[in-house]
Design a protein around this motif. Structure first.
Motif, PDB file in Angstrom:
ATOM      1  N   ALA A  85       6.939   2.818   7.317  1.00 31.45           N
ATOM      2  CA  ALA A  85       7.547   2.158   6.562  1.00 31.45           C
ATOM      3  C   ALA A  85       6.316   0.619   6.367  1.00 31.45           C
ATOM      4  CB  ALA A  85       8.750   0.970   7.734  1.00 31.45           C
ATOM      5  N   LEU A  86       5.632   0.324   7.322  1.00 30.22           N
ATOM      6  CA  LEU A  86       4.878  -0.680   6.783  1.00 30.22           C
ATOM      7  C   LEU A  86       3.265  -0.214   6.744  1.00 30.22           C
ATOM      8  CD1 LEU A  86       5.083  -2.169  11.177  1.00 30.22           C
ATOM      9  CD2 LEU A  86       5.742  -3.047   8.946  1.00 30.22           C
ATOM     10  N   GLU A  87       3.252   1.034   6.269  1.00 35.76           N
ATOM     11  CA  GLU A  87       2.269   1.382   5.719  1.00 35.76           C
ATOM     12  C   GLU A  87       2.775   0.748   3.666  1.00 35.76           C
ATOM     13  OE1 GLU A  87       0.950   5.210   5.859  1.00 35.76           O
ATOM     14  OE2 GLU A  87       3.163   6.046   4.621  1.00 35.76           O
ATOM     15  N   MET A  88       3.386   0.454   3.604  1.00 33.43           N
ATOM     16  CA  MET A  88       4.431  -0.399   2.275  1.00 33.43           C
ATOM     17  C   MET A  88       3.826  -1.631   2.754  1.00 33.43           C
ATOM     18  SD  MET A  88       5.811   2.227   1.371  1.00 33.43           S
ATOM     19  CE  MET A  88       6.467   1.660  -0.187  1.00 33.43           C
ATOM     20  N   VAL A  89       3.448  -1.459   3.669  1.00 36.82           N
ATOM     21  CA  VAL A  89       3.117  -3.097   3.377  1.00 36.82           C
ATOM     22  C   VAL A  89       1.209  -4.470   2.838  1.00 36.82           C
ATOM     23  CG1 VAL A  89       2.552  -5.740   4.861  1.00 36.82           C
ATOM     24  CG2 VAL A  89       4.464  -3.819   5.471  1.00 36.82           C
ATOM     25  N   CYS A  90       1.585  -5.265   2.057  1.00 31.71           N
ATOM     26  CA  CYS A  90      -0.104  -5.752   1.320  1.00 31.71           C
ATOM     27  C   CYS A  90       0.376  -6.686   1.454  1.00 31.71           C
ATOM     28  CB  CYS A  90       0.224  -5.214  -0.174  1.00 31.71           C
ATOM     29  SG  CYS A  90       0.720  -3.320  -0.075  1.00 31.71           S
ATOM     30  N   ILE A  91      -1.014  -7.435   1.706  1.00 31.89           N
ATOM     31  CA  ILE A  91      -1.046  -9.275   2.054  1.00 31.89           C
ATOM     32  C   ILE A  91      -1.975  -9.645   1.114  1.00 31.89           C
ATOM     33  CG2 ILE A  91      -1.875 -10.428   4.374  1.00 31.89           C
ATOM     34  CD1 ILE A  91      -2.553  -8.605   5.553  1.00 31.89           C
ATOM     35  N   GLN A  92      -0.909 -11.200   0.619  1.00 32.75           N
ATOM     36  CA  GLN A  92      -1.706 -11.369  -0.937  1.00 32.75           C
ATOM     37  C   GLN A  92      -1.925 -13.081  -0.776  1.00 32.75           C
ATOM     38  OE1 GLN A  92      -3.315 -10.863  -3.656  1.00 32.75           O
ATOM     39  NE2 GLN A  92      -3.227  -7.972  -3.459  1.00 32.75           N
ATOM     40  N   ASP A  93      -2.885 -13.142  -1.427  1.00 37.64           N
ATOM     41  CA  ASP A  93      -2.604 -14.783  -1.253  1.00 37.64           C
ATOM     42  C   ASP A  93      -1.579 -16.077  -1.459  1.00 37.64           C
ATOM     43  OD1 ASP A  93      -5.065 -15.455   0.734  1.00 37.64           O
ATOM     44  OD2 ASP A  93      -6.013 -16.029  -1.082  1.00 37.64           O
ATOM     45  N   THR A  94      -1.183 -15.889  -3.247  1.00 38.70           N
ATOM     46  CA  THR A  94      -0.281 -16.073  -3.323  1.00 38.70           C
ATOM     47  C   THR A  94       0.510 -14.734  -4.718  1.00 38.70           C
ATOM     48  OG1 THR A  94      -1.936 -16.187  -5.495  1.00 38.70           O
ATOM     49  CG2 THR A  94      -1.559 -17.754  -4.258  1.00 38.70           C
TER      50      THR A  94
END
Lengths: 193, 193
Positions: A85-94
């Motif tokens: 599940a958590l490998e679906m997460v991406c972090i972005q500024d905006t």
């Protein structure tokens, strides 16, 4: 109900630009369980990624620590299902950077569909949203934290999704519940009844 | 989809008897956000109460403190909508005591419907569960914490609800998501499409 093999659906949880109780624009703090619950729902319903959007570096670091614990750290051994599940997460500024990231995947710039607990003129139904996905158009479905997405963010979106109504006049679901229900209405596969 | 004016539906979140990762029966710890999210969903969909079931006195005290903060303490002023949700919460030592409490409300002893992420022979569909509620029969819908309800608890139930399937083979939703989706499938009112 139509079943998609692979809808080009991406989710974003926005911590900015959102409003506080007084309607002021803020960057909210990340909530651990939002990420777990939304990533698990994204994985269950076959959406393509969950963008955690925050411009705050300390909050981005927190999300990175959480995600790496479950994807490459001891959590990945303790509970491999959580890793998926958590490998679906991406972090972005905006949100704009999330859209650019989707475009870089080669699927074109997505339409932005925002959610709200309130009714807005011209909001689209789940059925219309499903039709949109069926055209093969990539879509970024955006959920706000705190007291919801800023007015500017709502107005800049391509579409506003109609709010979830339950069975009463009360409509104060958590963002974790709202995400799950919307994914189920949009992509769910009820058992044969 | 049938709309109930007032289904005799009660929810329970069981912290005992549940199993840990190794299948051993344990009493799990209470999670703050389970109570918030499930109470908000119960209120949104017009279920009648949320029983938090734990025999542990320190955990009961924790739930009481949490609930009173939002129903009579400063939280009730800060966010009255949260008060409306958390006043649906009742604490009981056991599932049997939750059933007795429902009977004391004058609605008869409820049927127990348990949930599971796994398939069980003879599980009932959402549609059959809805039919059951339409007969006016009170029902207690039970969700487990940790790695799920104990085998004995499952076998003692009147019915097992079929698990939620999403759009993939992955079925590891949080209990918060599962509660929301099941209430929506059972009692939800989709927008006119």
């Amino acid at each position: 109900m139509t079943i998609f093999c692979s809808p080009k659906l991406y989710l974003a949880l926005a911590h900015y630009p959102v409003v506080n109780k007084r309607g002021e624009i803020i960057a909210s703090a990340v909530t651990n369980l939002d990420i777990h619950d939304m990533a698990r729902a994204v994985r269950t319903y076959g959406a393509r990624a969950l963008y955690i959007v925050t411009p705050l570096e300390d909050q981005q670091a927190l999300v990175k620590t959480l995600v790496s614990h479950w994807t490459t750290g001891s959590g990945s051994v303790y509970n491999p299902k959580r890793c998926q599940a958590l490998e679906m997460v991406c972090i972005q500024d905006t949100l704009e950077k999330a859209c650019e990231d989707i475009a870089l995947r080669g699927e074109g710039y997505p339409r932005i569909v925002v959610t709200s607990a309130k009714n807005h003129p011209g909001g689209i139904s789940i059925s219309r949203f499903r039709d949109l996905l069926e055209t093969g158009s990539p879509c970024l479905l955006v959920f706000g934290t705190a007291w919801g997405l800023s007015q500017d963010c709502m107005e800049a979106a391509d579409h506003i999704l109609e709010p979830i109504r339950g069975n009463t006049e009360y409509n104060h679901l958590s963002v974790r519940s709202a995400t799950s229900i919307i994914l189920d209405r949009l992509l769910g596969r009820p058992s044969v009844e």
